[in-house]
Design a protein around this motif. Structure first.
Motif, PDB file in Angstrom:
ATOM      1  N   PHE A 104     -21.132   7.809   1.799  1.00 39.25           N
ATOM      2  CA  PHE A 104     -20.737   8.475   0.565  1.00 39.25           C
ATOM      3  C   PHE A 104     -19.307   8.135   0.161  1.00 39.25           C
ATOM      4  CE2 PHE A 104     -19.437  11.539   3.774  1.00 39.25           C
ATOM      5  CZ  PHE A 104     -18.202  11.987   3.310  1.00 39.25           C
ATOM      6  N   ASN A 105     -18.588   7.423   1.014  1.00 37.48           N
ATOM      7  CA  ASN A 105     -17.252   6.965   0.633  1.00 37.48           C
ATOM      8  C   ASN A 105     -16.872   5.773   1.503  1.00 37.48           C
ATOM      9  OD1 ASN A 105     -14.869   6.835  -0.760  1.00 37.48           O
ATOM     10  ND2 ASN A 105     -13.951   8.646   0.149  1.00 37.48           N
ATOM     11  N   ALA A 106     -16.088   4.892   0.925  1.00 35.39           N
ATOM     12  CA  ALA A 106     -15.583   3.726   1.647  1.00 35.39           C
ATOM     13  C   ALA A 106     -14.179   3.421   1.151  1.00 35.39           C
ATOM     14  CB  ALA A 106     -16.499   2.512   1.436  1.00 35.39           C
ATOM     15  N   ASN A 107     -13.368   2.911   2.057  1.00 37.66           N
ATOM     16  CA  ASN A 107     -11.998   2.574   1.676  1.00 37.66           C
ATOM     17  C   ASN A 107     -11.515   1.403   2.515  1.00 37.66           C
ATOM     18  OD1 ASN A 107      -9.587   2.729   0.291  1.00 37.66           O
ATOM     19  ND2 ASN A 107      -9.223   4.885   0.757  1.00 37.66           N
ATOM     20  N   GLU A 108     -10.524   0.716   1.982  1.00 35.32           N
ATOM     21  CA  GLU A 108      -9.920  -0.412   2.670  1.00 35.32           C
ATOM     22  C   GLU A 108      -8.411  -0.208   2.695  1.00 35.32           C
ATOM     23  OE1 GLU A 108     -13.010  -3.957   1.464  1.00 35.32           O
ATOM     24  OE2 GLU A 108     -11.851  -2.962  -0.099  1.00 35.32           O
ATOM     25  N   TYR A 109      -7.820  -0.493   3.852  1.00 42.57           N
ATOM     26  CA  TYR A 109      -6.390  -0.289   4.046  1.00 42.57           C
ATOM     27  C   TYR A 109      -5.711  -1.628   4.310  1.00 42.57           C
ATOM     28  CZ  TYR A 109      -7.079   4.735   4.162  1.00 42.57           C
ATOM     29  OH  TYR A 109      -7.376   6.039   3.825  1.00 42.57           O
ATOM     30  N   PHE A 110      -4.597  -1.819   3.606  1.00 39.83           N
ATOM     31  CA  PHE A 110      -3.860  -3.069   3.662  1.00 39.83           C
ATOM     32  C   PHE A 110      -2.527  -2.860   4.378  1.00 39.83           C
ATOM     33  CE2 PHE A 110      -6.752  -3.266   0.169  1.00 39.83           C
ATOM     34  CZ  PHE A 110      -7.110  -4.595   0.008  1.00 39.83           C
ATOM     35  N   ASP A 111      -1.979  -3.932   4.939  1.00 38.27           N
ATOM     36  CA  ASP A 111      -0.642  -3.867   5.523  1.00 38.27           C
ATOM     37  C   ASP A 111       0.364  -3.469   4.453  1.00 38.27           C
ATOM     38  OD1 ASP A 111      -1.540  -4.597   8.034  1.00 38.27           O
ATOM     39  OD2 ASP A 111      -1.164  -6.725   7.714  1.00 38.27           O
ATOM     40  N   GLU A 112       1.330  -2.655   4.849  1.00 40.86           N
ATOM     41  CA  GLU A 112       2.292  -2.130   3.886  1.00 40.86           C
ATOM     42  C   GLU A 112       3.085  -3.239   3.208  1.00 40.86           C
ATOM     43  OE1 GLU A 112       5.052   0.603   5.605  1.00 40.86           O
ATOM     44  OE2 GLU A 112       5.557   1.509   3.675  1.00 40.86           O
ATOM     45  N   ASP A 113       3.419  -4.307   3.952  1.00 37.96           N
ATOM     46  CA  ASP A 113       4.216  -5.382   3.353  1.00 37.96           C
ATOM     47  C   ASP A 113       3.396  -6.252   2.412  1.00 37.96           C
ATOM     48  OD1 ASP A 113       2.684  -7.008   5.055  1.00 37.96           O
ATOM     49  OD2 ASP A 113       4.270  -7.173   6.537  1.00 37.96           O
ATOM     50  N   GLN A 114       2.044  -6.141   2.500  1.00 32.65           N
ATOM     51  CA  GLN A 114       1.120  -6.854   1.612  1.00 32.65           C
ATOM     52  C   GLN A 114       1.313  -8.377   1.625  1.00 32.65           C
ATOM     53  OE1 GLN A 114       1.476  -4.926  -2.259  1.00 32.65           O
ATOM     54  NE2 GLN A 114       0.128  -3.280  -1.625  1.00 32.65           N
ATOM     55  N   ILE A 115       1.876  -8.881   2.732  1.00 35.77           N
ATOM     56  CA  ILE A 115       2.005 -10.338   2.865  1.00 35.77           C
ATOM     57  C   ILE A 115       0.624 -10.979   2.961  1.00 35.77           C
ATOM     58  CG2 ILE A 115       2.806 -12.178   4.397  1.00 35.77           C
ATOM     59  CD1 ILE A 115       5.209 -10.412   5.075  1.00 35.77           C
ATOM     60  N   ASN A 116      -0.267 -10.329   3.690  1.00 30.99           N
ATOM     61  CA  ASN A 116      -1.639 -10.807   3.807  1.00 30.99           C
ATOM     62  C   ASN A 116      -2.508 -10.012   2.833  1.00 30.99           C
ATOM     63  OD1 ASN A 116      -4.274 -11.491   4.592  1.00 30.99           O
ATOM     64  ND2 ASN A 116      -3.697 -11.690   6.743  1.00 30.99           N
ATOM     65  N   PRO A 117      -3.133 -10.674   1.860  1.00 33.81           N
ATOM     66  CA  PRO A 117      -3.927  -9.946   0.859  1.00 33.81           C
ATOM     67  C   PRO A 117      -5.270  -9.445   1.376  1.00 33.81           C
ATOM     68  CG  PRO A 117      -4.106 -12.304   0.491  1.00 33.81           C
ATOM     69  CD  PRO A 117      -3.118 -12.138   1.607  1.00 33.81           C
ATOM     70  N   VAL A 118      -5.611  -9.768   2.608  1.00 35.18           N
ATOM     71  CA  VAL A 118      -6.896  -9.350   3.177  1.00 35.18           C
ATOM     72  C   VAL A 118      -6.737  -7.969   3.806  1.00 35.18           C
ATOM     73  CG1 VAL A 118      -8.689  -9.905   4.868  1.00 35.18           C
ATOM     74  CG2 VAL A 118      -7.533 -11.742   3.615  1.00 35.18           C
ATOM     75  N   PRO A 119      -7.616  -7.016   3.515  1.00 34.99           N
ATOM     76  CA  PRO A 119      -7.484  -5.679   4.106  1.00 34.99           C
ATOM     77  C   PRO A 119      -7.576  -5.726   5.629  1.00 34.99           C
ATOM     78  CG  PRO A 119      -9.625  -5.934   3.046  1.00 34.99           C
ATOM     79  CD  PRO A 119      -8.812  -7.129   2.655  1.00 34.99           C
ATOM     80  N   ARG A 120      -6.837  -4.825   6.276  1.00 38.22           N
ATOM     81  CA  ARG A 120      -6.830  -4.785   7.741  1.00 38.22           C
ATOM     82  C   ARG A 120      -7.891  -3.824   8.286  1.00 38.22           C
ATOM     83  NH1 ARG A 120      -3.573  -6.174  11.948  1.00 38.22           N
ATOM     84  NH2 ARG A 120      -2.029  -7.050  10.518  1.00 38.22           N
ATOM     85  N   ILE A 121      -8.025  -2.655   7.648  1.00 36.47           N
ATOM     86  CA  ILE A 121      -8.905  -1.610   8.165  1.00 36.47           C
ATOM     87  C   ILE A 121      -9.991  -1.285   7.147  1.00 36.47           C
ATOM     88  CG2 ILE A 121      -9.047   0.813   8.884  1.00 36.47           C
ATOM     89  CD1 ILE A 121      -7.659  -0.942  10.935  1.00 36.47           C
ATOM     90  N   LEU A 122     -11.213  -1.167   7.634  1.00 35.23           N
ATOM     91  CA  LEU A 122     -12.348  -0.679   6.850  1.00 35.23           C
ATOM     92  C   LEU A 122     -12.661   0.738   7.299  1.00 35.23           C
ATOM     93  CD1 LEU A 122     -14.870  -1.050   4.964  1.00 35.23           C
ATOM     94  CD2 LEU A 122     -16.079  -1.836   7.016  1.00 35.23           C
TER      95      LEU A 122
END
Length: 210
Positions: free
Chosen positions: A185-203
């Motif tokens: 019922f919900n999904a989210n993606e978490y990115f590194d704070e510096d956003q150097i890598n545009p690929v999400p780190r955590i699902l």
């Protein structure tokens, strides 16, 4: 080296080394679960207790499970004065006898499922111990990272030690869960704070038992 042996070796430095995946998943869990009222928690993959701290503050009872006795030793030491948490060493690919006949309103998986090849029995076991309308939380290294070769690892005197991992696609999580009456019922993606890598780190996936 087996998964259990690797985490036993990793335990002495797990809390102190630089680990963006560990830290971001802890943040993701808190943001994802804070809106919910949770009374009885089954925490799978408690490790040294990074998320146990959140659960003991917000739930009536917490059952925290891990494969590594050394990780559990660290967690037990941290929460020795907490009366609402119990720690159990168990292999979750075997029957979940550690759950007894209890029902939980939350089962959480934190950075665990990448180490398990067959998810079908895992979701079946989780569904069996969840109350009706219970909540299932999954926080994992994002498969997009795995596609690029990222996996759990830690430093040793002889260099990096990589752990055995398996890549599970988002569709695999969703489809296997659905077979056992668990709906996303919900999904989210978490990115590194510096956003150097545009690929999400955590699902993060939140599911409920229909």
């Amino acid at each position: 080296m087996s998964i259990r042996e690797a985490y036993n070796e990793w335990a002495s430095q797990y809390d102190t080394n630089i680990n963006r995946t560990r830290d971001l998943e802890a943040l993701a869990l808190r943001e994802s679960l804070s809106p919910f009222t949770i009374e009885h928690v089954l925490e799978i993959g408690c490790g040294t207790g990074k998320n146990t701290a959140f659960f003991v503050e917000n739930a009536i009872s917490v059952t925290s499970v891990d494969f590594s006795e050394e990780m559990l030793a660290k967690a037990r030491e941290k929460f020795s004065t907490q009366g609402n948490v119990s720690f159990i060493q168990a292999d979750i690919t075997a029957p979940w006898t550690f759950a007894g006949d209890r029902k939980f309103d939350l089962v959480s998986f934190s950075l665990v499922l990448e180490h398990i090849k067959d998810l079908d029995n895992i979701f079946a076991s989780a569904a069996a111990v969840l109350q009706q309308n219970g909540l299932l939380y999954i926080g994992e290294l994002h498969p997009f990272r795995q596609y690029g070769g990222s996996k759990a690892k830690y430093e040793t005197a002889d260099g990096p030690q990589e752990l055995q991992t398996y890549t599970h696609h988002i569709s695999e999580f969703v489809q296997i869960a659905a077979r056992h009456g668990l709906q996303v019922f919900n999904a989210n993606e978490y990115f590194d704070e510096d956003q150097i890598n545009p690929v999400p780190r955590i699902l993060v996936l939140l599911l409920n038992k229909e």
